[in-house]
Design an enzyme around this catalytic site. Structure first.
Site, PDB file in Angstrom:
ATOM      1  N   ILE A 192      -6.733  -3.490   1.130  1.00  0.00           N
ATOM      2  CA  ILE A 192      -8.282  -3.677   1.248  1.00  0.00           C
ATOM      3  C   ILE A 192      -8.881  -2.263   1.512  1.00  0.00           C
ATOM      4  CG2 ILE A 192      -8.074  -6.036   2.346  1.00  0.00           C
ATOM      5  CD1 ILE A 192      -9.133  -4.506   5.167  1.00  0.00           C
ATOM      6  N   ASP A 193      -8.084  -1.146   1.866  1.00  0.00           N
ATOM      7  CA  ASP A 193      -8.681  -0.015   1.975  1.00  0.00           C
ATOM      8  C   ASP A 193      -9.217   0.771   0.768  1.00  0.00           C
ATOM      9  OD1 ASP A 193      -8.119  -0.650   4.860  1.00  0.00           O
ATOM     10  OD2 ASP A 193      -6.406   0.728   4.844  1.00  0.00           O
ATOM     11  N   GLY A 207       0.842  -1.153  -0.110  1.00  0.00           N
ATOM     12  CA  GLY A 207      -0.048   0.017  -0.144  1.00  0.00           C
ATOM     13  C   GLY A 207       0.787   1.219   0.074  1.00  0.00           C
ATOM     14  N   GLU A 215     -13.942   2.531  10.631  1.00  0.00           N
ATOM     15  CA  GLU A 215     -13.144   2.576  11.920  1.00  0.00           C
ATOM     16  C   GLU A 215     -12.361   4.266  12.129  1.00  0.00           C
ATOM     17  OE1 GLU A 215      -9.772   0.098  11.672  1.00  0.00           O
ATOM     18  OE2 GLU A 215      -8.808   0.950   9.754  1.00  0.00           O
TER      19      GLU A 215
END
Ligand code: F6P
Length: 363
Positions: free
Chosen positions: A141-142, A117, A237
Protein backbone atom coordinates in the site's frame (compact mmCIF):
# COMPACT_ATOMS: atom_id res chain seq x y z
CA UNK A 1 5.24 -27.23 -23.35
CA UNK A 2 6.19 -29.50 -20.44
CA UNK A 3 3.94 -29.56 -17.41
CA UNK A 4 5.32 -27.45 -14.59
CA UNK A 5 4.85 -27.41 -10.86
CA UNK A 6 5.00 -23.88 -9.51
CA UNK A 7 4.49 -22.34 -6.09
CA UNK A 8 3.19 -19.00 -4.92
CA UNK A 9 3.61 -17.22 -1.61
CA UNK A 10 2.52 -13.86 -0.21
CA UNK A 11 5.00 -12.13 2.10
CA UNK A 12 5.14 -8.95 4.19
CA UNK A 13 2.10 -6.96 5.31
CA UNK A 14 -1.17 -7.96 3.68
CA UNK A 15 -2.67 -5.67 1.09
CA UNK A 16 -5.84 -5.53 -1.03
CA UNK A 17 -5.33 -7.41 -4.30
CA UNK A 18 -3.20 -10.31 -3.03
CA UNK A 19 -6.02 -12.78 -3.60
CA UNK A 20 -6.57 -11.45 -7.10
CA UNK A 21 -2.90 -12.21 -7.90
CA UNK A 22 -3.25 -15.74 -6.51
CA UNK A 23 -6.39 -16.23 -8.60
CA UNK A 24 -4.66 -14.89 -11.71
CA UNK A 25 -1.71 -17.24 -11.25
CA UNK A 26 -3.91 -20.28 -10.59
CA UNK A 27 -6.30 -19.73 -13.50
CA UNK A 28 -3.48 -18.95 -15.91
CA UNK A 29 -1.25 -21.85 -14.77
CA UNK A 30 -3.83 -24.55 -14.01
CA UNK A 31 -6.62 -23.85 -16.50
CA UNK A 32 -4.66 -22.44 -19.42
CA UNK A 33 -1.49 -24.51 -19.13
CA UNK A 34 -2.39 -27.59 -17.11
CA UNK A 35 0.36 -26.89 -14.56
CA UNK A 36 0.25 -27.67 -10.86
CA UNK A 37 0.25 -24.81 -8.32
CA UNK A 38 1.18 -25.03 -4.65
CA UNK A 39 0.20 -22.22 -2.30
CA UNK A 40 2.83 -21.77 0.42
CA UNK A 41 1.39 -20.83 3.81
CA UNK A 42 2.44 -17.65 5.65
CA UNK A 43 5.09 -16.33 3.29
CA UNK A 44 8.59 -17.80 3.53
CA UNK A 45 7.69 -19.17 6.99
CA UNK A 46 5.87 -21.98 5.18
CA UNK A 47 9.15 -23.16 3.66
CA UNK A 48 11.08 -23.33 6.93
CA UNK A 49 11.12 -26.69 8.72
CA UNK A 50 8.28 -29.01 7.66
CA UNK A 51 6.83 -27.24 4.59
CA UNK A 52 3.28 -25.96 4.93
CA UNK A 53 1.35 -25.60 1.69
CA UNK A 54 -1.91 -26.32 -0.09
CA UNK A 55 -2.46 -27.53 -3.63
CA UNK A 56 -4.36 -24.76 -5.39
CA UNK A 57 -7.11 -25.74 -7.80
CA UNK A 58 -9.63 -23.47 -9.47
CA UNK A 59 -12.10 -24.30 -6.69
CA UNK A 60 -9.71 -22.75 -4.14
CA UNK A 61 -9.70 -19.39 -5.89
CA UNK A 62 -13.40 -19.13 -6.67
CA UNK A 63 -14.90 -15.97 -5.17
CA UNK A 64 -11.62 -14.49 -3.91
CA UNK A 65 -11.17 -11.73 -6.51
CA UNK A 66 -12.90 -9.18 -4.32
CA UNK A 67 -11.66 -10.47 -0.98
CA UNK A 68 -9.02 -8.51 0.98
CA UNK A 69 -6.10 -10.13 2.80
CA UNK A 70 -4.54 -13.33 1.49
CA UNK A 71 -6.00 -16.84 1.56
CA UNK A 72 -2.44 -18.14 1.99
CA UNK A 73 -1.62 -16.10 5.08
CA UNK A 74 1.49 -13.94 5.34
CA UNK A 75 4.24 -12.93 7.69
CA UNK A 76 6.47 -9.90 7.79
CA UNK A 77 8.95 -11.58 10.09
CA UNK A 78 9.86 -14.68 8.13
CA UNK A 79 13.14 -13.70 6.49
CA UNK A 80 14.90 -17.09 6.01
CA UNK A 81 18.29 -15.33 5.93
CA UNK A 82 17.66 -13.95 9.42
CA UNK A 83 14.96 -16.12 10.93
CA UNK A 84 13.85 -15.80 14.58
CA UNK A 85 14.38 -19.04 16.50
CA UNK A 86 13.42 -19.19 20.16
CA UNK A 87 16.27 -20.23 22.45
CA UNK A 88 14.82 -20.38 25.94
CA UNK A 89 13.65 -16.86 26.75
CA UNK A 90 15.43 -15.15 23.88
CA UNK A 91 14.98 -15.04 20.12
CA UNK A 92 18.07 -15.79 18.08
CA UNK A 93 18.32 -14.83 14.42
CA UNK A 94 19.56 -17.70 12.23
CA UNK A 95 20.15 -18.23 8.51
CA UNK A 96 17.74 -21.02 7.54
CA UNK A 97 17.83 -20.34 3.79
CA UNK A 98 19.34 -23.79 3.11
CA UNK A 99 16.14 -25.36 4.53
CA UNK A 100 14.03 -23.24 2.20
CA UNK A 101 16.11 -24.20 -0.85
CA UNK A 102 15.99 -27.88 0.15
CA UNK A 103 12.20 -27.81 0.67
CA UNK A 104 11.68 -26.22 -2.74
CA UNK A 105 13.86 -28.91 -4.31
CA UNK A 106 12.17 -31.75 -2.39
CA UNK A 107 8.68 -30.52 -3.39
CA UNK A 108 9.76 -30.54 -7.03
CA UNK A 109 8.92 -26.84 -7.49
CA UNK A 110 10.07 -25.53 -10.89
CA UNK A 111 9.47 -21.87 -10.09
CA UNK A 112 8.34 -19.71 -7.19
CA UNK A 113 6.13 -16.61 -7.48
CA UNK A 114 6.99 -14.29 -4.56
CA UNK A 115 4.32 -11.65 -4.06
CA UNK A 116 5.49 -8.92 -1.73
CA UNK A 117 7.16 -5.61 -1.07
CA UNK A 118 10.73 -4.56 -0.70
CA UNK A 119 11.60 -7.19 1.96
CA UNK A 120 9.97 -10.18 0.23
CA UNK A 121 11.47 -9.28 -3.15
CA UNK A 122 14.97 -8.92 -1.67
CA UNK A 123 14.61 -12.41 -0.16
CA UNK A 124 13.34 -13.70 -3.52
CA UNK A 125 16.38 -12.27 -5.26
CA UNK A 126 18.79 -13.87 -2.76
CA UNK A 127 17.05 -17.23 -3.21
CA UNK A 128 17.42 -16.77 -6.95
CA UNK A 129 21.16 -16.41 -6.43
CA UNK A 130 21.05 -19.73 -4.56
CA UNK A 131 19.52 -21.36 -7.63
CA UNK A 132 15.78 -21.03 -6.93
CA UNK A 133 13.90 -19.76 -10.03
CA UNK A 134 11.92 -16.82 -8.60
CA UNK A 135 9.54 -14.35 -10.23
CA UNK A 136 8.46 -11.30 -8.21
CA UNK A 137 5.12 -9.49 -8.02
CA UNK A 138 5.21 -6.03 -6.39
CA UNK A 139 2.68 -5.33 -3.65
CA UNK A 140 2.46 -2.67 -0.99
CA UNK A 141 0.00 0.00 0.00
CA UNK A 142 3.04 2.28 0.53
CA UNK A 143 3.83 2.44 -3.24
CA UNK A 144 7.52 2.70 -2.33
CA UNK A 145 8.89 0.17 -4.85
CA UNK A 146 10.89 1.27 -7.85
CA UNK A 147 10.60 -0.32 -11.27
CA UNK A 148 6.83 -0.14 -11.44
CA UNK A 149 4.67 2.96 -11.89
CA UNK A 150 2.52 1.74 -9.05
CA UNK A 151 2.18 -1.26 -6.74
CA UNK A 152 -1.18 -2.96 -6.29
CA UNK A 153 -2.95 -2.17 -3.02
CA UNK A 154 -1.90 1.47 -3.10
CA UNK A 155 -4.92 2.65 -5.06
CA UNK A 156 -7.29 0.97 -2.60
CA UNK A 157 -5.49 2.47 0.41
CA UNK A 158 -5.66 5.97 -1.09
CA UNK A 159 -9.39 5.45 -1.71
CA UNK A 160 -9.98 4.40 1.90
CA UNK A 161 -8.09 7.42 3.27
CA UNK A 162 -9.88 9.77 0.87
CA UNK A 163 -13.24 8.48 2.02
CA UNK A 164 -12.19 8.91 5.65
CA UNK A 165 -11.13 12.51 4.93
CA UNK A 166 -14.51 13.23 3.33
CA UNK A 167 -16.18 12.02 6.51
CA UNK A 168 -13.79 13.81 8.87
CA UNK A 169 -14.18 17.08 6.99
CA UNK A 170 -17.87 17.39 7.79
CA UNK A 171 -17.39 16.73 11.50
CA UNK A 172 -14.33 19.05 11.66
CA UNK A 173 -16.37 21.78 10.00
CA UNK A 174 -19.36 21.34 12.32
CA UNK A 175 -17.22 21.60 15.47
CA UNK A 176 -14.72 24.20 14.17
CA UNK A 177 -11.91 21.77 14.92
CA UNK A 178 -8.60 20.82 13.47
CA UNK A 179 -8.53 17.10 12.78
CA UNK A 180 -5.13 15.51 12.36
CA UNK A 181 -5.21 12.25 10.41
CA UNK A 182 -2.19 9.94 10.66
CA UNK A 183 -1.80 7.58 7.72
CA UNK A 184 0.54 4.72 6.85
CA UNK A 185 3.29 4.66 4.23
CA UNK A 186 6.43 3.95 6.24
CA UNK A 187 9.18 6.21 4.81
CA UNK A 188 7.18 7.23 1.76
CA UNK A 189 4.59 10.02 1.69
CA UNK A 190 2.53 8.77 -1.27
CA UNK A 191 -0.60 7.78 0.66
CA UNK A 192 -0.64 11.06 2.60
CA UNK A 193 0.05 13.18 -0.47
CA UNK A 194 -2.44 11.69 -2.91
CA UNK A 195 -5.26 11.11 -0.43
CA UNK A 196 -4.62 14.56 1.02
CA UNK A 197 -5.01 16.19 -2.38
CA UNK A 198 -8.06 14.04 -3.20
CA UNK A 199 -9.67 14.69 0.19
CA UNK A 200 -9.09 18.45 0.23
CA UNK A 201 -6.58 18.52 3.11
CA UNK A 202 -5.27 21.90 4.23
CA UNK A 203 -1.91 20.58 5.40
CA UNK A 204 -0.02 17.47 4.30
CA UNK A 205 3.15 16.39 6.10
CA UNK A 206 5.31 13.72 4.48
CA UNK A 207 8.69 12.16 5.34
CA UNK A 208 10.30 13.56 2.19
CA UNK A 209 9.71 17.16 3.34
CA UNK A 210 10.75 17.60 6.99
CA UNK A 211 8.26 20.11 8.34
CA UNK A 212 8.42 23.36 10.28
CA UNK A 213 5.54 23.50 12.72
CA UNK A 214 5.63 27.34 12.59
CA UNK A 215 4.81 27.22 8.90
CA UNK A 216 1.89 24.87 9.57
CA UNK A 217 0.57 27.17 12.32
CA UNK A 218 0.94 30.18 10.06
CA UNK A 219 -1.18 28.57 7.35
CA UNK A 220 -3.90 27.53 9.81
CA UNK A 221 -3.98 31.05 11.32
CA UNK A 222 -4.40 32.46 7.84
CA UNK A 223 -7.35 30.11 7.25
CA UNK A 224 -8.97 31.27 10.49
CA UNK A 225 -8.54 34.90 9.47
CA UNK A 226 -10.52 34.28 6.30
CA UNK A 227 -13.26 32.60 8.30
CA UNK A 228 -12.29 28.95 7.76
CA UNK A 229 -12.46 27.72 11.34
CA UNK A 230 -11.80 24.06 10.66
CA UNK A 231 -8.90 22.26 9.03
CA UNK A 232 -7.78 18.81 7.98
CA UNK A 233 -4.14 17.95 8.53
CA UNK A 234 -2.86 14.71 6.98
CA UNK A 235 0.35 13.37 8.50
CA UNK A 236 2.29 10.41 7.13
CA UNK A 237 3.51 8.10 9.91
CA UNK A 238 7.13 8.66 8.82
CA UNK A 239 6.89 12.48 8.80
CA UNK A 240 9.12 14.47 11.14
CA UNK A 241 10.08 18.06 11.92
CA UNK A 242 13.25 19.52 10.42
CA UNK A 243 14.82 19.49 13.84
CA UNK A 244 13.24 16.19 14.90
CA UNK A 245 13.28 12.46 14.27
CA UNK A 246 10.60 10.04 13.07
CA UNK A 247 8.60 8.58 15.96
CA UNK A 248 9.47 4.90 16.21
CA UNK A 249 7.13 2.70 18.26
CA UNK A 250 9.44 -0.30 18.04
CA UNK A 251 12.91 -0.52 16.53
CA UNK A 252 13.84 -3.26 14.06
CA UNK A 253 15.80 -5.01 16.85
CA UNK A 254 12.83 -4.92 19.22
CA UNK A 255 10.37 -6.05 16.55
CA UNK A 256 12.17 -8.98 14.87
CA UNK A 257 13.61 -6.99 12.01
CA UNK A 258 10.69 -4.67 11.23
CA UNK A 259 10.63 -1.08 12.46
CA UNK A 260 7.18 0.10 13.58
CA UNK A 261 6.32 3.77 13.15
CA UNK A 262 3.45 5.83 14.58
CA UNK A 263 2.60 8.63 16.97
CA UNK A 264 3.50 11.69 14.90
CA UNK A 265 -0.21 12.56 14.47
CA UNK A 266 -0.63 12.90 18.24
CA UNK A 267 2.56 14.98 18.52
CA UNK A 268 1.49 17.37 15.73
CA UNK A 269 -1.99 17.68 17.21
CA UNK A 270 -0.59 18.63 20.64
CA UNK A 271 1.68 21.27 19.13
CA UNK A 272 -1.14 22.78 17.08
CA UNK A 273 -3.60 22.98 19.96
CA UNK A 274 -0.97 24.65 22.19
CA UNK A 275 0.28 27.09 19.57
CA UNK A 276 -3.11 28.05 18.15
CA UNK A 277 -5.36 27.55 21.16
CA UNK A 278 -7.83 25.53 19.12
CA UNK A 279 -9.58 22.25 19.67
CA UNK A 280 -7.87 19.38 17.87
CA UNK A 281 -8.59 15.69 17.45
CA UNK A 282 -6.40 12.89 16.13
CA UNK A 283 -7.50 9.97 13.99
CA UNK A 284 -5.03 7.17 13.33
CA UNK A 285 -6.39 5.18 10.40
CA UNK A 286 -3.97 2.28 10.90
CA UNK A 287 -4.75 -1.13 9.43
CA UNK A 288 -8.14 -0.01 8.10
CA UNK A 289 -6.01 1.19 5.17
CA UNK A 290 -4.91 -2.37 4.40
CA UNK A 291 -8.09 -4.34 4.97
CA UNK A 292 -11.18 -5.09 2.95
CA UNK A 293 -12.10 -5.26 -0.69
CA UNK A 294 -9.67 -4.05 -3.35
CA UNK A 295 -10.69 -1.15 -5.62
CA UNK A 296 -11.37 -2.08 -9.24
CA UNK A 297 -7.98 -0.66 -10.30
CA UNK A 298 -6.15 -3.03 -7.95
CA UNK A 299 -8.28 -6.04 -8.95
CA UNK A 300 -7.32 -5.48 -12.58
CA UNK A 301 -3.65 -4.73 -11.88
CA UNK A 302 -3.33 -7.77 -9.58
CA UNK A 303 -5.00 -10.02 -12.14
CA UNK A 304 -2.67 -8.74 -14.86
CA UNK A 305 0.36 -9.21 -12.61
CA UNK A 306 -0.68 -12.80 -11.80
CA UNK A 307 -1.10 -13.75 -15.45
CA UNK A 308 2.16 -12.03 -16.43
CA UNK A 309 4.08 -13.81 -13.64
CA UNK A 310 3.04 -17.13 -15.18
CA UNK A 311 4.10 -15.89 -18.62
CA UNK A 312 7.54 -14.99 -17.23
CA UNK A 313 7.91 -18.49 -15.81
CA UNK A 314 6.91 -19.96 -19.17
CA UNK A 315 9.63 -17.90 -20.84
CA UNK A 316 12.17 -18.87 -18.17
CA UNK A 317 12.74 -15.25 -17.10
CA UNK A 318 13.74 -15.55 -13.47
CA UNK A 319 15.04 -12.91 -11.06
CA UNK A 320 12.52 -10.57 -12.67
CA UNK A 321 9.51 -8.73 -11.33
CA UNK A 322 6.32 -7.87 -13.20
CA UNK A 323 5.74 -4.13 -13.35
CA UNK A 324 3.35 -1.54 -14.72
CA UNK A 325 4.88 0.99 -17.13
CA UNK A 326 2.37 3.38 -18.58
CA UNK A 327 -0.49 1.13 -19.64
CA UNK A 328 1.64 -1.97 -20.22
CA UNK A 329 2.75 -4.75 -17.93
CA UNK A 330 6.46 -5.40 -18.43
CA UNK A 331 9.18 -7.07 -16.39
CA UNK A 332 12.20 -5.52 -14.66
CA UNK A 333 15.17 -6.92 -12.79
CA UNK A 334 14.25 -7.47 -9.12
CA UNK A 335 17.61 -5.91 -8.21
CA UNK A 336 16.70 -2.64 -9.90
CA UNK A 337 13.31 -2.60 -8.17
CA UNK A 338 14.71 -2.98 -4.66
CA UNK A 339 17.94 -0.98 -5.02
CA UNK A 340 16.33 2.13 -3.53
CA UNK A 341 12.89 3.29 -2.42
CA UNK A 342 10.42 5.12 -4.63
CA UNK A 343 9.88 8.30 -2.65
CA UNK A 344 7.95 11.51 -3.35
CA UNK A 345 10.11 14.10 -5.10
CA UNK A 346 9.86 17.31 -3.04
CA UNK A 347 10.62 19.25 -6.23
CA UNK A 348 8.18 17.20 -8.34
CA UNK A 349 5.04 18.45 -10.04
CA UNK A 350 2.63 16.75 -7.65
CA UNK A 351 4.04 18.73 -4.73
CA UNK A 352 4.06 21.91 -6.85
CA UNK A 353 0.40 21.33 -7.71
CA UNK A 354 -0.49 20.69 -4.06
CA UNK A 355 1.19 23.92 -3.02
CA UNK A 356 -0.40 25.85 -5.86
CA UNK A 357 -3.76 24.55 -4.61
CA UNK A 358 -2.98 26.20 -1.29
CA UNK A 359 -2.06 23.05 0.62
CA UNK A 360 0.64 23.67 3.20
CA UNK A 361 3.41 21.06 3.01
CA UNK A 362 5.03 22.19 6.24
CA UNK A 363 7.55 24.41 4.54
O1 F6P B 1 4.28 -1.62 4.55
C1 F6P B 1 2.91 -1.60 4.76
C2 F6P B 1 2.60 -1.07 6.13
O2 F6P B 1 1.20 -1.04 6.26
C3 F6P B 1 3.21 0.29 6.45
O3 F6P B 1 2.53 1.34 5.85
C4 F6P B 1 3.16 0.27 7.96
O4 F6P B 1 4.19 1.07 8.50
C5 F6P B 1 3.42 -1.17 8.29
O5 F6P B 1 3.09 -1.93 7.13
C6 F6P B 1 2.65 -1.69 9.46
O6 F6P B 1 3.04 -2.99 9.71
P1 F6P B 1 2.36 -3.97 10.74
O7 F6P B 1 1.22 -4.63 10.04
O8 F6P B 1 3.43 -4.93 11.09
O9 F6P B 1 1.88 -3.16 11.90
Amino acid sequence: MTKKKIAILTGGGDCPGLNAVIRGVVISAVVQRGWEVLGIRDGFDGLVGEPRYVRLEVANVRGILSRGGTILGTSNRGNPFSFPIRKGDVMEMQDVSAQVVENIRALGIDALVAVGGDGTLKIGKRLCELGVPVVGVPKTIDNDLRGTDVTFGYNTAVGIVTEALDRLLTTAESHHRVIVVEVMGRNAGWIALESGIAGGADVILIPEIPFQIDKVCESLRLRRRIGRKFSLVVVAEGAHAIAGERIVQATAQENLGIERLGGIGEAVSRQLSTALDIETRVVVLGHVQRGGTPAHFDRILSSRFGVHAVRLIEKGQFGRMVALRGRSVVSVDIDAAVASLNLVDPQGDLIAVAEELGINMGR
